[in-house]
Design an enzyme around this catalytic site. Structure first.
Site, PDB file in Angstrom:
ATOM      1  N   HIS A 168      12.063   2.690   2.159  1.00  0.00           N
ATOM      2  CA  HIS A 168      12.118   3.995   3.228  1.00  0.00           C
ATOM      3  C   HIS A 168      12.570   5.149   2.117  1.00  0.00           C
ATOM      4  O   HIS A 168      13.642   4.808   1.606  1.00  0.00           O
ATOM      5  CB  HIS A 168      12.660   4.170   4.383  1.00  0.00           C
ATOM      6  CG  HIS A 168      12.213   4.887   5.511  1.00  0.00           C
ATOM      7  ND1 HIS A 168      12.901   6.311   5.444  1.00  0.00           N
ATOM      8  CD2 HIS A 168      11.408   5.098   6.214  1.00  0.00           C
ATOM      9  CE1 HIS A 168      12.134   7.132   6.278  1.00  0.00           C
ATOM     10  NE2 HIS A 168      11.475   6.243   6.744  1.00  0.00           N
ATOM     11  N   ASP A 191       7.341  -0.191  10.377  1.00  0.00           N
ATOM     12  CA  ASP A 191       6.040  -0.830  10.142  1.00  0.00           C
ATOM     13  C   ASP A 191       5.711  -2.278   9.630  1.00  0.00           C
ATOM     14  O   ASP A 191       4.814  -2.714  10.002  1.00  0.00           O
ATOM     15  CB  ASP A 191       5.004  -0.048   9.072  1.00  0.00           C
ATOM     16  CG  ASP A 191       4.963   1.452   9.345  1.00  0.00           C
ATOM     17  OD1 ASP A 191       4.670   1.683  10.409  1.00  0.00           O
ATOM     18  OD2 ASP A 191       5.226   2.314   8.424  1.00  0.00           O
TER      19      ASP A 191
HETATM   20  N1  ACO Z   1       8.500  -3.017  -2.843  1.00  0.00           N
HETATM   21  C1  ACO Z   1       8.890  -3.211  -4.237  1.00  0.00           C
HETATM   22  N2  ACO Z   1       9.622  -2.243  -4.728  1.00  0.00           N
HETATM   23  C2  ACO Z   1      10.071  -1.109  -4.262  1.00  0.00           C
HETATM   24  C3  ACO Z   1       9.342  -0.721  -2.746  1.00  0.00           C
HETATM   25  C4  ACO Z   1       8.623  -2.039  -2.214  1.00  0.00           C
HETATM   26  N3  ACO Z   1       8.127  -1.732  -0.929  1.00  0.00           N
HETATM   27  N4  ACO Z   1       9.752   0.257  -2.344  1.00  0.00           N
HETATM   28  C5  ACO Z   1      10.268   0.870  -3.218  1.00  0.00           C
HETATM   29  N5  ACO Z   1      10.338  -0.194  -4.361  1.00  0.00           N
HETATM   30  C6  ACO Z   1      11.125   0.231  -5.922  1.00  0.00           C
HETATM   31  C7  ACO Z   1      10.512   1.030  -6.593  1.00  0.00           C
HETATM   32  O1  ACO Z   1       9.547   0.371  -7.458  1.00  0.00           O
HETATM   33  C8  ACO Z   1      11.563   1.796  -7.247  1.00  0.00           C
HETATM   34  O2  ACO Z   1      11.982   1.076  -8.397  1.00  0.00           O
HETATM   35  P1  ACO Z   1      12.558   1.573  -9.789  1.00  0.00           P
HETATM   36  O3  ACO Z   1      13.881   2.521  -9.171  1.00  0.00           O
HETATM   37  O4  ACO Z   1      13.099   0.317 -10.555  1.00  0.00           O
HETATM   38  O5  ACO Z   1      11.547   2.463 -10.284  1.00  0.00           O
HETATM   39  C9  ACO Z   1      12.780   1.898  -6.321  1.00  0.00           C
HETATM   40  O6  ACO Z   1      12.552   0.697  -5.289  1.00  0.00           O
HETATM   41  C10 ACO Z   1      12.651   3.420  -5.584  1.00  0.00           C
HETATM   42  O7  ACO Z   1      11.386   3.532  -4.960  1.00  0.00           O
HETATM   43  P2  ACO Z   1      10.549   4.824  -4.943  1.00  0.00           P
HETATM   44  O8  ACO Z   1       9.176   4.707  -4.754  1.00  0.00           O
HETATM   45  O9  ACO Z   1      11.069   5.995  -6.002  1.00  0.00           O
HETATM   46  O10 ACO Z   1      11.315   5.399  -3.637  1.00  0.00           O
HETATM   47  P3  ACO Z   1      10.791   6.365  -2.553  1.00  0.00           P
HETATM   48  O11 ACO Z   1      11.969   6.742  -1.823  1.00  0.00           O
HETATM   49  O12 ACO Z   1      10.211   7.349  -3.308  1.00  0.00           O
HETATM   50  O13 ACO Z   1       9.796   5.610  -1.558  1.00  0.00           O
HETATM   51  C11 ACO Z   1       8.507   4.551  -0.121  1.00  0.00           C
HETATM   52  C12 ACO Z   1       9.806   5.268  -0.447  1.00  0.00           C
HETATM   53  C13 ACO Z   1       7.301   5.265  -0.439  1.00  0.00           C
HETATM   54  C14 ACO Z   1       8.428   4.191   1.440  1.00  0.00           C
HETATM   55  C15 ACO Z   1       8.668   3.235  -0.885  1.00  0.00           C
HETATM   56  O14 ACO Z   1       9.743   2.272  -0.352  1.00  0.00           O
HETATM   57  C16 ACO Z   1       7.107   2.445  -0.454  1.00  0.00           C
HETATM   58  O15 ACO Z   1       6.136   2.680  -1.194  1.00  0.00           O
HETATM   59  N6  ACO Z   1       7.294   1.556   0.581  1.00  0.00           N
HETATM   60  C17 ACO Z   1       6.342   0.697   0.879  1.00  0.00           C
HETATM   61  C18 ACO Z   1       5.140   1.346   1.896  1.00  0.00           C
HETATM   62  C19 ACO Z   1       5.804   1.513   3.029  1.00  0.00           C
HETATM   63  O16 ACO Z   1       6.166   0.707   3.621  1.00  0.00           O
HETATM   64  N7  ACO Z   1       5.823   2.686   3.750  1.00  0.00           N
HETATM   65  C20 ACO Z   1       6.174   3.150   5.072  1.00  0.00           C
HETATM   66  C21 ACO Z   1       7.339   4.176   4.905  1.00  0.00           C
HETATM   67  S1  ACO Z   1       7.880   4.411   6.602  1.00  0.00           S
HETATM   68  C22 ACO Z   1       6.823   5.346   7.482  1.00  0.00           C
HETATM   69  O17 ACO Z   1       6.240   6.207   6.861  1.00  0.00           O
HETATM   70  C23 ACO Z   1       6.875   5.321   9.035  1.00  0.00           C
END
Ligand code: ACO
Length: 431
Positions: A308, A366
């Site tokens: 998140h 979720d």
């Molecule tokens: N699985 C694997 N790796 C992940 C995940 C994941 N679900 N989420 C983040 N990471 C990793 C990224 O690859 C990144 O790694 P790095 O630093 O080595 O490059 C690091 O964690 C940070 O990730 P970001 O994408 O920069 O974090 P951000 O805060 O921008 O993204 C997000 C948050 C979009 C929710 C992300 O965690 C994601 O895509 N999760 C899966 C989708 C999801 O469940 N979304 C629901 C959000 S809740 C809602 O809307 C109600």
């Protein structure tokens, strides 16, 4: 309004610039850079708004490190346990918990606006039967502006109030109609003697040929899903609604913009994507393979329902959702549900894995909501539509707050331009 505290000094090209610091009720201090461009001729750079506060707000507060979510100061766990969705709507909209009389009045106003203009049925009929419910919702909600002209003047507080109640009241009807339309069943009209969640379930699952009685456990679980998704401060769809509204556009059009943003798999579409992922994993023995893929930098796959932008600890809504999943599956007699087993084991293995621990990736709301919705009988395509129903009150509350703010300005971000410098036009024969 946040208080002004000390100031921060920015030193640049031999000059110092004083930037005021504002202190919130909760959360980190904020450096006020509004005059920076005028004084120093520079912009700040923050794609994705990871460090930028875009507004003052009194509605919702999240402490991502602690895993805390407060609506008007009240913790979400207490609201999920002791309150119910329409009371939380009142709280978000008006700032305080209602008295009995205030709640009765609010519920009665919402209930009396649940029907849709009959002409809108023809709009539904213009869609293909296989249209995703979210596509129908974006269209129908935007089209409300063409039907309810008497509540589109954003400068009139009374019209804003009527639009707010209309949106909260009509969203379940619109989502249920989108569902019925895509499965080829007749639309079911709302029933005003039912509570908000029961009415929605009935509009989705009743058919004219037989009676439908709403199970109170399912109705409670539905109400909880609505409550847990009601607002989440300046998330992508809420910020979209605020940005769209900052131009003075009418609220129905702005909520349609919020629905469009919510649709994406990184936001509201995540519970659908999560359930599809759990089904794809299928059995517990395949979990390590998917965890390895999530960790592989060369593989775009992510564990849906994990991570998140704000929570760097357990999403407090996920804990309540997990309990609800157990209750609903128990009620439905779905023992040993393979998807739930995969979900629980995936959660355990991911939390044990240093990759997820180091990046502070925890299950979000979720992760479990899709399992509940599926057990209730909803197809995955309805999951985000249900999220949109729940979040409408958050969008509306934030919109009302913004429009009433005397400091309101049109939202207009700057950019770091990295394209071609100015050049002369070349005639086509010389290119
Ligand atoms: N699985 C694997 N790796 C992940 C995940 C994941 N679900 N989420 C983040 N990471 C990793 C990224 O690859 C990144 O790694 P790095 O630093 O080595 O490059 C690091 O964690 C940070 O990730 P970001 O994408 O920069 O974090 P951000 O805060 O921008 O993204 C997000 C948050 C979009 C929710 C992300 O965690 C994601 O895509 N999760 C899966 C989708 C999801 O469940 N979304 C629901 C959000 S809740 C809602 O809307 C109600």
């Amino acid at each position: 309004m946040a208080e002004d505290k000390n100031s921060a000094t920015l030193s640049m090209n031999g000059k110092d610039y004083e930037l005021p610091i504002k202190s919130p009720t909760l959360g980190p201090d904020v450096i006020d850079i509004r005059k920076l461009y005028g004084q120093a001729g520079v912009f700040t750079y923050d794609p994705g708004f990871t460090s930028t506060a875009s507004c003052d707000s009194t509605i919702t507060f999240i402490d991502g490190e602690k895993g805390e979510l407060l609506h008007r100061g009240y913790p979400i766990e207490q609201l999920a346990e002791k309150s119910h969705y329409l009371e939380v709507c009142y709280l978000l909209l008006y700032g305080e918990l209602p008295s009995t009389a205030q709640l009765e009045d609010f519920e009665s106003r919402v209930t009396k606006h649940t029907m849709l203009h009959e002409q809108l049925h023809f709009l539904f009929r213009g869609f293909r039967r296989d249209a995703p419910p979210m596509a129908i919702m974006v269209g129908v909600v935007g089209a409300l502006s063409a039907f309810y002209h008497d509540s589109t003047d954003v400068n009139d507080p009374w019209q804003r109030e009527v639009a707010s109640v209309r949106m909260i009241a009509k969203m379940p009807t619109i989502a249920a109609m989108a569902f019925k339309y895509t499965i080829g069943q007749p639309f079911i009209y709302p029933r005003n003697e039912l509570d908000y969640a029961s009415n929605f379930l009935r509009m989705c699952f009743a058919v004219p040929s037989e009676d439908y009685e709403v199970n109170p456990i399912l109705s409670r679980a539905m109400d909880r899903i609505f409550t847990l998704h009601a607002d989440h401060e300046q998330n992508a769809s809420t910020s979209t609604v605020r940005l769209a509204s900052s131009s003075g556009a009418n609220p129905f059009a702005c909520i349609a913009a919020g629905i469009a943003c919510l649709w994406g798999p990184a936001h509201g579409g995540a519970n659908q994507a999560c359930l599809e992922m759990l089904r794809e994993i299928g059995t517990v023995d395949r979990i390590p393979e998917f965890i390895a893929r999530a960790k592989d930098k060369n593989d775009p796959f992510r564990l849906m329902g994990f991570g998140h932008r704000v929570y760097k600890n357990f999403d407090p809504r996920a804990t309540v959702m997990k309990q609800s999943a157990d209750e609903v599956l128990d009620l439905m007699g779905i023992e040993d549900n393979p998807t739930l087993q995969v979900a629980k084991e995936l959660e355990r293995q991911a939390l044990d894995d240093p990759y997820f621990a180091d990046k502070k990736l925890f299950p979000n709301v979720d992760f479990y909501s899709g399992i509940i919705l599926e057990a209730m009988g909803f197809p995955t395509s309805m999951f985000t539509a249900i999220f949109a129903v729940s979040r409408t009150v958050g969008w509306i509350s934030q919109w009302k707050e913004m429009i009433a703010d005397p400091q309101l300005k049109i939202g207009r971000p700057r950019q770091l331009y990295v394209g071609a410098p100015m050049r002369d036009y070349v005639d086509i024969e010389n290119r």
